[in-house]
Write an enzyme that holds these catalytic residues in place. Structure first.
Site, PDB file in Angstrom:
ATOM      1  CG  PHE A 128      -1.886   1.193   1.164  1.00  0.00           C
ATOM      2  CD1 PHE A 128      -3.031   1.127   0.376  1.00  0.00           C
ATOM      3  CD2 PHE A 128      -1.624   2.379   1.843  1.00  0.00           C
ATOM      4  CE1 PHE A 128      -3.900   2.215   0.281  1.00  0.00           C
ATOM      5  CE2 PHE A 128      -2.488   3.466   1.748  1.00  0.00           C
ATOM      6  CZ  PHE A 128      -3.629   3.380   0.969  1.00  0.00           C
ATOM      7  CG  ASP A 215       5.691   3.501   1.781  1.00  0.00           C
ATOM      8  OD1 ASP A 215       5.741   4.151   2.842  1.00  0.00           O
ATOM      9  OD2 ASP A 215       4.656   3.407   1.092  1.00  0.00           O
ATOM     10  CE  LYS A 244       0.137   5.458   7.961  1.00  0.00           C
ATOM     11  NZ  LYS A 244      -1.282   5.784   7.915  1.00  0.00           N
TER      12      LYS A 244
HETATM   13  C1  LIG Z   1       2.998   2.302   3.799  1.00  0.00           C
HETATM   14  C2  LIG Z   1       2.131   3.457   3.445  1.00  0.00           C
HETATM   15  N1  LIG Z   1       2.451   4.208   2.377  1.00  0.00           N
HETATM   16  C3  LIG Z   1       1.716   5.270   2.025  1.00  0.00           C
HETATM   17  C4  LIG Z   1       0.581   5.626   2.724  1.00  0.00           C
HETATM   18  C5  LIG Z   1      -0.230   6.823   2.310  1.00  0.00           C
HETATM   19  O1  LIG Z   1      -0.046   7.856   3.246  1.00  0.00           O
HETATM   20  P1  LIG Z   1      -1.123   9.054   3.363  1.00  0.00           P
HETATM   21  O2  LIG Z   1      -2.419   8.447   3.759  1.00  0.00           O
HETATM   22  O3  LIG Z   1      -0.521   9.959   4.411  1.00  0.00           O
HETATM   23  O4  LIG Z   1      -1.177   9.733   2.048  1.00  0.00           O
HETATM   24  C6  LIG Z   1       0.209   4.859   3.826  1.00  0.00           C
HETATM   25  C7  LIG Z   1      -1.022   5.187   4.585  1.00  0.00           C
HETATM   26  O5  LIG Z   1      -1.567   4.396   5.290  1.00  0.00           O
HETATM   27  C8  LIG Z   1       0.997   3.743   4.204  1.00  0.00           C
HETATM   28  O6  LIG Z   1       0.674   2.983   5.248  1.00  0.00           O
END
Ligand SMILES: Cc1ncc(COP(=O)(O)O)c(C=O)c1O
Length: 389
Positions: A128, A215, A244
């Site tokens: 994700f 990520d 986050k």
């Molecule tokens: C691993 C990861 N990457 C990207 C995102 C996307 O982040 P945002 O919701 O701050 O755009 C998330 C959100 O849960 C995530 O867990």
């Protein structure tokens, strides 16, 4: 009540009015223990006095100037992020998704510099990375992508945890420029790869001249007992995305890069109106200082170890249990059925948690939870699981 919001969230039937530390209070004054921290965001807990003080002070001084002028707090934040990652340069945005977009744009720039017509990025199944079209296209969930086609092209997907599959692509594909991977998959249900997997990806990327992009939006910032989860394997990334918990709830995201990736942009190639404003950056600097001074890495590690041990001893032989997984305070309990109803059951028992992939209880509590709060979370979750038939 009329609702003029777009229909994007299946929200719980509760609205919180205030918070303090790991506690939340709803409009009726009922108290809940927050075991998810606003999806891994409020790592320092709610209404942290120093974060609140700094936010208020900076809001009364200067919120925003855009990047039309130097922003010293942005420079300080970049210095702090470089310090904890051992990397070189930072782009500051407003969310995790934007941090990913920046990383993907860097990969494409570098691909084009190499003369590739369609630079490719290797991504993982069940990953994700966000909801914008490029981040969604990188995401390994057909359910999240369905209906948004045509997706952004240039992604090659392999199973998570399988370095051999990445090596195979190295032998056949000549326009790949990067590998994008969550060191621990969060939305997929706290999936932790075998030790050595990330190091194997590092070795392949070195051999191929590919960028390794971690990520760390969910797994970063002390959540797993290190500043960033890939640091458990003592390896360096070319790009790290972080967001986050960075400003404990004030929106911010950042892309940290080193080597060629750090120097990919020139003025005008990328930017953001809000990104890197003094309010967000000063708040993030404060959060990083607190994480460091309170040694939240070792606190998260120790609390997580105790919670996993407690869950294992109480649920280890439960017939519906598939697996208890976790590192630090990034915890998942997988059951062999749909347990979405547990969200409301937990709420009725005063604990806020999250279910992912229908069958995984996901816990991302504030890193500052104390032993009593830790025990309440464990006991409530165990009682709810024990009551499943
Ligand atoms: C691993 C990861 N990457 C990207 C995102 C996307 O982040 P945002 O919701 O701050 O755009 C998330 C959100 O849960 C995530 O867990």
């Amino acid at each position: 009540m009329t609702n003029h919001l777009m229909n994007t969230y299946a929200a719980l039937p509760v609205a919180f009015e205030r918070g303090e530390g790991a506690w939340l209070w709803d409009e009726q004054g009922n108290r809940y223990l927050d075991a998810i921290s606003g999806l891994g965001v409020c790592a320092l807990g709610h209404a942290h006095p120093e974060v609140t003080r700094v936010l208020c002070e900076q809001a009364g001084t200067l919120i925003h100037t855009a990047n039309l002028a130097r922003i010293p707090w942005q420079e300080k934040l970049a210095e702090a992020l470089v310090g904890i990652t051992g990397m070189e340069r930072v782009f500051v945005a407003n969310s995790g998704t934007e941090a990913i977009e920046c990383a993907l744009k860097i990969a494409r720039i570098i691909g084009h510099e190499r003369g590739f017509k369609s630079p490719g990025v290797i991504v993982m199944e069940s990953s994700f990375h966000g909801r914008s079209l490029a981040a969604l296209s990188a995401t390994g969930s057909r359910k999240a992508q369905a209906g948004f086609e045509p997706l952004v092209s240039g992604f090659v997907r392999v199973p998570f945890g399988d370095a051999g599959a990445v090596q195979k692509i190295a032998q056949t594909s000549n326009e790949v420029v990067a590998v994008l991977v969550e060191p621990i998959q969060g939305e997929a249900g706290i999936r932790i790869p075998e030790p050595g997997y990330l190091a194997a990806l590092r070795a392949i990327c070195d051999q191929q001249g590919w960028l390794l992009i971690f990520d760390e939006i969910q797994s970063g910032l002390c959540r797993t007992g290190k500043w960033y989860a890939h640091q458990h394997e003592n390896i360096q990334a070319d790009i790290v995305t972080t967001a986050k918990a960075l400003a404990n709830g004030f929106p911010i995201g950042a892309t940290v890069a080193s080597g060629a990736a750090a120097d990919a942009f020139s003025p005008g190639r990328h930017g953001s109106t809000f990104g890197g404003n003094p309010l967000a950056c000063r708040t993030a600097c404060t959060v990083l200082d607190i994480m460091k001074s309170e040694d939240l890495n070792s606190r998260a590690e120790k609390t997580g170890e105790r919670m996993i041990a407690a869950f294992s001893s109480r649920l280890g032989t439960h017939p519906l249990l598939k697996e208890i997984r976790g590192r630090g305070l990034m915890l998942g309990i997988e059951l062999d059925r749909d347990v979405n109803a547990l969200k409301t059951d937990a709420l009725a028992n005063g604990v806020l948690l999250n279910i992912t992939r229908n069958s995984v209880i996901r816990l991302l509590p504030p890193l500052i939870i104390d032993q009593e709060q830790e025990e309440i979370i464990v006991d409530t979750v165990c009682r709810l699981v024990e009551a499943l038939d």
